[in-house]
Design an enzyme around this catalytic site. Structure first.
Site, PDB file in Angstrom:
ATOM      1  N   GLY A   1       0.847  -1.269   0.255  1.00 23.41           N
ATOM      2  CA  GLY A   1       0.015   0.148  -0.116  1.00 23.41           C
ATOM      3  C   GLY A   1       0.942   1.300  -0.074  1.00 23.41           C
ATOM      4  O   GLY A   1       0.358   2.276  -0.496  1.00 23.41           O
TER       5      GLY A   1
ATOM      6  N   PHE B   1     -13.441   3.123   4.490  1.00 20.90           N
ATOM      7  CA  PHE B   1     -12.346   2.270   3.913  1.00 20.90           C
ATOM      8  C   PHE B   1     -12.132   3.048   2.605  1.00 20.90           C
ATOM      9  O   PHE B   1     -12.800   3.412   1.929  1.00 20.90           O
ATOM     10  CB  PHE B   1     -13.017   0.956   3.411  1.00 20.90           C
ATOM     11  CG  PHE B   1     -12.070  -0.075   3.054  1.00 20.90           C
ATOM     12  CD1 PHE B   1     -10.912  -0.773   4.032  1.00 20.90           C
ATOM     13  CD2 PHE B   1     -11.662  -0.141   1.601  1.00 20.90           C
ATOM     14  CE1 PHE B   1     -10.083  -1.275   3.554  1.00 20.90           C
ATOM     15  CE2 PHE B   1     -10.587  -1.002   1.313  1.00 20.90           C
ATOM     16  CZ  PHE B   1      -9.790  -1.651   2.087  1.00 20.90           C
TER      17      PHE B   1
ATOM     18  N   LYS C   1      -6.761   6.679  10.835  1.00 21.09           N
ATOM     19  CA  LYS C   1      -8.352   6.711  11.022  1.00 21.09           C
ATOM     20  C   LYS C   1      -8.244   6.387  12.626  1.00 21.09           C
ATOM     21  O   LYS C   1      -7.903   5.674  13.035  1.00 21.09           O
ATOM     22  CB  LYS C   1      -8.676   5.262  10.426  1.00 21.09           C
ATOM     23  CG  LYS C   1      -8.885   5.079   9.047  1.00 21.09           C
ATOM     24  CD  LYS C   1      -9.776   4.246   8.566  1.00 21.09           C
ATOM     25  CE  LYS C   1      -8.958   3.089   7.699  1.00 21.09           C
ATOM     26  NZ  LYS C   1     -10.044   1.963   7.276  1.00 21.09           N
TER      27      LYS C   1
ATOM     28  N   ASP D   1      -4.650   2.023  11.105  1.00 18.93           N
ATOM     29  CA  ASP D   1      -5.983   1.786  11.522  1.00 18.93           C
ATOM     30  C   ASP D   1      -6.272   1.270  13.055  1.00 18.93           C
ATOM     31  O   ASP D   1      -6.536   2.042  14.020  1.00 18.93           O
ATOM     32  CB  ASP D   1      -6.679   0.808  10.482  1.00 18.93           C
ATOM     33  CG  ASP D   1      -8.056   0.576  10.545  1.00 18.93           C
ATOM     34  OD1 ASP D   1      -8.806   1.440  11.322  1.00 18.93           O
ATOM     35  OD2 ASP D   1      -8.558  -0.433   9.896  1.00 18.93           O
TER      36      ASP D   1
ATOM     37  N   ASP E   1      -5.320  -0.368  -1.940  1.00 15.49           N
ATOM     38  CA  ASP E   1      -6.205  -1.359  -2.774  1.00 15.49           C
ATOM     39  C   ASP E   1      -7.403  -1.865  -2.072  1.00 15.49           C
ATOM     40  O   ASP E   1      -7.683  -1.653  -0.764  1.00 15.49           O
ATOM     41  CB  ASP E   1      -5.520  -2.541  -2.987  1.00 15.49           C
ATOM     42  CG  ASP E   1      -5.285  -3.422  -1.960  1.00 15.49           C
ATOM     43  OD1 ASP E   1      -4.985  -2.854  -0.790  1.00 15.49           O
ATOM     44  OD2 ASP E   1      -5.426  -4.684  -2.075  1.00 15.49           O
TER      45      ASP E   1
ATOM     46  N   ASP F   1       0.910   3.031   4.831  1.00 16.46           N
ATOM     47  CA  ASP F   1      -0.083   3.909   4.033  1.00 16.46           C
ATOM     48  C   ASP F   1      -1.216   4.293   5.296  1.00 16.46           C
ATOM     49  O   ASP F   1      -1.603   5.495   5.619  1.00 16.46           O
ATOM     50  CB  ASP F   1      -0.780   3.024   3.039  1.00 16.46           C
ATOM     51  CG  ASP F   1      -1.051   1.735   3.411  1.00 16.46           C
ATOM     52  OD1 ASP F   1      -0.962   1.323   4.702  1.00 16.46           O
ATOM     53  OD2 ASP F   1      -1.516   0.880   2.631  1.00 16.46           O
TER      54      ASP F   1
ATOM     55  N   ARG G   1      -5.284   0.613  -7.034  1.00 11.87           N
ATOM     56  CA  ARG G   1      -3.972   1.054  -6.597  1.00 11.87           C
ATOM     57  C   ARG G   1      -3.503   2.278  -7.343  1.00 11.87           C
ATOM     58  O   ARG G   1      -2.754   3.069  -6.940  1.00 11.87           O
ATOM     59  CB  ARG G   1      -2.952  -0.040  -6.451  1.00 11.87           C
ATOM     60  CG  ARG G   1      -3.189  -0.932  -5.288  1.00 11.87           C
ATOM     61  CD  ARG G   1      -1.718  -1.530  -4.958  1.00 11.87           C
ATOM     62  NE  ARG G   1      -2.182  -2.738  -4.543  1.00 11.87           N
ATOM     63  CZ  ARG G   1      -2.119  -3.009  -3.088  1.00 11.87           C
ATOM     64  NH1 ARG G   1      -1.913  -1.931  -2.383  1.00 11.87           N
ATOM     65  NH2 ARG G   1      -2.354  -4.182  -2.626  1.00 11.87           N
TER      66      ARG G   1
END
Ligand code: 5GP
Ligand code: MG
Length: 175
Positions: free
Chosen positions: A41, A150, A129, A101, A157, A98, A163
């Protein structure tokens, strides 16, 4: 199934502005010698971010950490690969991912790099997040911050797709 939001969450222009600010902030605050990017990512983010550090001595390495299957929920289990010849002993590392979370990936990878002998590890994420943190960890440098959702594009991705899109989009459940 999921569908893309009608408008990008962050446009390519907004991303470039943010990456420049972030690059300048990191350059002012942390003298590091090795960038470790987490595949897959972060490959687009690392390639843009690293060009704000024009020091010929800085090395760029990638390893793979997977906790996601083909779904949008973290499995919680971390699988590290491509790290067999990773030589970061005594290095000052900028770890780049990336998304932050639950935090399980970043927490696990900081520990992994410390166990490999890194002298210092500071972390940078494109996007955090806030809603779903499980691990007690903060990234040292954060680009965008959102509540939840999301997101895909700019390297991110969903089951391997999206991507190459220059903007970042939200995926919403199809009704
Ligand atoms: P964590 O371990 O913090 O729960 O998850 C971090 C990893 O999950 C990130 O490296 C990223 O690959 C993936 N991830 C978390 N949220 C998203 C998201 O909204 N979109 C995409 N594409 N990947 C995500
Ligand atoms: Mg990841």
């Amino acid at each position: 199934m999921y569908k893309m939001s009608l408008m990008p969450l962050f446009t390519a222009e907004a991303i470039q502005e943010m990456v420049q600010l972030l690059g300048e902030k990191i350059a002012r605050n942390y003298k590091f010698d090795t960038i470790v990017g987490l595949l897959t990512g972060s490959f687009v983010f690392v390639s843009d971010l690293c060009r704000h550090f024009p020091d010929p001595k800085i090395k760029v390495l990638f390893i793979k950490a997977s906790s996601y299957g083909d779904s949008t929920e973290s499995s919680g289990k971390l699988d590290v690969s491509l790290a067999k010849d990773l030589d970061i002993s005594g290095k000052k590392v900028l770890l780049v991912d990336d998304i932050l979370d639950t935090g399980l990936t970043l927490q696990g990878m900081v520990k992994f790099l410390q166990e490999k002998g890194a002298a210092e590890v500071r972390s940078c994420v494109l996007l955090e997040k806030r809603a779903r943190r499980k691990a007690d960890i903060k990234a040292d440098f954060v680009g965008f911050s959102i509540e939840d959702g999301f997101v895909v594009g700019y390297g991110l991705d969903c089951a391997g797709e999206y991507r190459t899109m220059p903007d970042i989009w939200t995926l919403e459940p199809e009704t």
